[in-house]
Design a protein around this motif. Structure first.
Motif, short mmCIF file in Angstrom:
data_model
loop_
_atom_site.label_atom_id
_atom_site.label_comp_id
_atom_site.label_asym_id
_atom_site.label_seq_id
_atom_site.Cartn_x
_atom_site.Cartn_y
_atom_site.Cartn_z
N TYR A 3 0.84 -1.20 0.00
CA TYR A 3 0.00 0.00 0.00
C TYR A 3 0.87 1.26 0.00
CZ TYR A 3 -3.07 3.70 1.63
OH TYR A 3 -3.74 4.88 1.76
N ALA A 4 1.94 1.25 0.78
CA ALA A 4 2.83 2.42 0.86
C ALA A 4 3.46 2.72 -0.49
CB ALA A 4 3.90 2.18 1.92
N TRP A 5 3.90 1.68 -1.21
CA TRP A 5 4.49 1.90 -2.53
C TRP A 5 3.46 2.46 -3.50
CZ3 TRP A 5 9.34 2.36 -2.26
CH2 TRP A 5 10.14 1.50 -1.50
N CYS A 10 0.95 7.14 -6.49
CA CYS A 10 -0.24 7.97 -6.71
C CYS A 10 0.02 9.42 -6.27
CB CYS A 10 -1.45 7.41 -5.97
SG CYS A 10 -2.09 5.89 -6.71
N HIS A 11 0.72 9.60 -5.15
CA HIS A 11 1.03 10.95 -4.69
C HIS A 11 1.90 11.67 -5.72
CE1 HIS A 11 1.71 14.14 -1.71
NE2 HIS A 11 2.95 14.17 -2.20
N PRO A 17 3.63 18.21 -11.69
CA PRO A 17 2.99 18.81 -12.87
C PRO A 17 3.32 18.10 -14.18
CG PRO A 17 4.74 20.23 -12.03
CD PRO A 17 4.53 19.15 -11.01
N ASN A 18 4.36 17.28 -14.21
CA ASN A 18 4.66 16.51 -15.42
C ASN A 18 3.60 15.46 -15.71
OD1 ASN A 18 7.10 17.86 -15.94
ND2 ASN A 18 8.24 16.47 -14.61
N TYR A 19 2.87 15.03 -14.67
CA TYR A 19 1.95 13.89 -14.82
C TYR A 19 0.55 14.13 -14.27
CZ TYR A 19 6.77 12.33 -14.77
OH TYR A 19 8.12 12.25 -14.99
N SER A 20 0.34 15.20 -13.52
CA SER A 20 -0.93 15.39 -12.80
C SER A 20 -2.13 15.59 -13.72
CB SER A 20 -0.81 16.56 -11.83
OG SER A 20 -0.47 17.75 -12.52
N ASP A 21 -1.92 16.19 -14.89
CA ASP A 21 -3.06 16.44 -15.77
C ASP A 21 -3.70 15.15 -16.27
OD1 ASP A 21 -0.81 15.87 -17.32
OD2 ASP A 21 -1.48 17.10 -19.00
N ARG A 22 -2.94 14.06 -16.30
CA ARG A 22 -3.48 12.78 -16.78
C ARG A 22 -4.00 11.90 -15.64
NH1 ARG A 22 1.56 11.12 -20.75
NH2 ARG A 22 2.54 13.13 -20.47
N PHE A 23 -3.64 12.25 -14.39
CA PHE A 23 -3.93 11.35 -13.28
C PHE A 23 -5.43 11.26 -13.00
CE2 PHE A 23 -4.19 10.29 -8.71
CZ PHE A 23 -3.58 9.05 -8.77
N SER A 51 9.64 6.53 -13.92
CA SER A 51 10.51 5.63 -13.16
C SER A 51 11.62 6.40 -12.46
CB SER A 51 11.09 4.56 -14.09
OG SER A 51 11.96 3.71 -13.39
N PHE A 52 12.25 7.32 -13.19
CA PHE A 52 13.33 8.13 -12.62
C PHE A 52 12.80 8.99 -11.47
CE2 PHE A 52 15.68 12.05 -12.21
CZ PHE A 52 16.99 11.63 -12.19
N GLU A 53 11.69 9.70 -11.71
CA GLU A 53 11.17 10.61 -10.70
C GLU A 53 10.61 9.86 -9.49
OE1 GLU A 53 9.84 14.51 -11.39
OE2 GLU A 53 9.45 14.13 -13.51
N TYR A 54 10.06 8.69 -9.71
CA TYR A 54 9.55 7.88 -8.59
C TYR A 54 10.70 7.46 -7.68
CZ TYR A 54 7.32 4.06 -6.05
OH TYR A 54 6.85 3.23 -5.06
N ASP A 55 11.79 6.97 -8.27
CA ASP A 55 12.96 6.58 -7.47
C ASP A 55 13.51 7.78 -6.69
OD1 ASP A 55 12.77 3.98 -8.36
OD2 ASP A 55 14.34 4.19 -9.88
N PHE A 56 13.57 8.93 -7.36
CA PHE A 56 14.07 10.15 -6.71
C PHE A 56 13.15 10.55 -5.56
CE2 PHE A 56 14.81 14.68 -6.25
CZ PHE A 56 16.19 14.78 -6.36
#
Length: 196
Positions: A3-5, A10-11, A17-23, A51-56
């Motif tokens: 759940y945490a991952w 999702c957060h 802003p790179n992805y929020s308009d599609r979420f 993938s890059f931004e999630y790891d960061f």
């Protein structure tokens, strides 16, 4: 733990802003069973960036971390510095790594001069690119090549440095990742390639 991952992903998607308009459209589509709604269809073209931004995001997440202020600027074009002339780029204190538009070559020498002041807290002192005695507020750089980052390196108001690797140059005001939201001000950093 699973759940945490999922929450972290999702957060990131909802606030970056790179992805929020599609979420929102993705969520509505998945809940209503619309065709073409699967995650891969919506975010497949930017899977590498996510993938890059999630790891960061996971590495730096802490109370106060702002995904919107730490979004990577993927659409900026980068170029090598010419043997003569210079390129200037604005750097905000209230943001994470910012695309300079400059490509560096490993082993080559560059000159950096920064003008302006910024603050690392609402009531803090005005600082130049050298930052405070504790290093907070200093202008720093990092290089990205094929989604891999170099170690950050210090710059400042005026410095000559050797590029540690090839890559696109990103800049920021050094501060804790969960404390940049109260920063203010900006600098303009100018770069030139040193003559051989």
């Amino acid at each position: 733990r699973a759940y945490a991952w999922r929450w972290a992903l999702c957060h990131l998607l909802a606030n970056n802003p790179n992805y929020s308009d599609r979420f929102k459209a993705l969520g509505i589509g998945m809940m209503t069973g619309q065709p073409g709604a699967p995650f891969e269809n919506v975010y497949g073209p930017v899977a590498r960036e996510i993938s890059f931004e999630y790891d960061f995001f996971v590495r730096h997440l802490d109370n106060g971390y702002r995904a919107d202020l730490c979004a990577w600027q993927w659409n900026r074009k980068f170029q090598y510095l010419r043997p003569t002339g210079h390129i200037g780029t604005k750097v905000l204190a209230r943001y994470g790594w910012q695309a300079s538009g400059i490509k560096l070559k490993a082993g080559e020498s560059y000159d950096c001069a920064a003008q302006g002041t910024w603050k690392t807290s609402e009531n803090g002192p005005e600082l130049n690119a050298d930052g405070g005695r504790n290093g907070r507020g200093r202008l720093v750089g990092i290089l990205m090549k094929e989604d891999r980052l170099s170690e950050p390196f210090s710059l400042g108001t005026r410095v000559t440095f050797v590029a540690p690797s090839d890559g696109n140059l990103y800049l920021r005001c050094r501060d804790d990742w969960n404390r940049i939201s109260d920063n203010d001000g900006s600098l303009t950093a100018y770069f030139r390639r040193m003559p051989e």
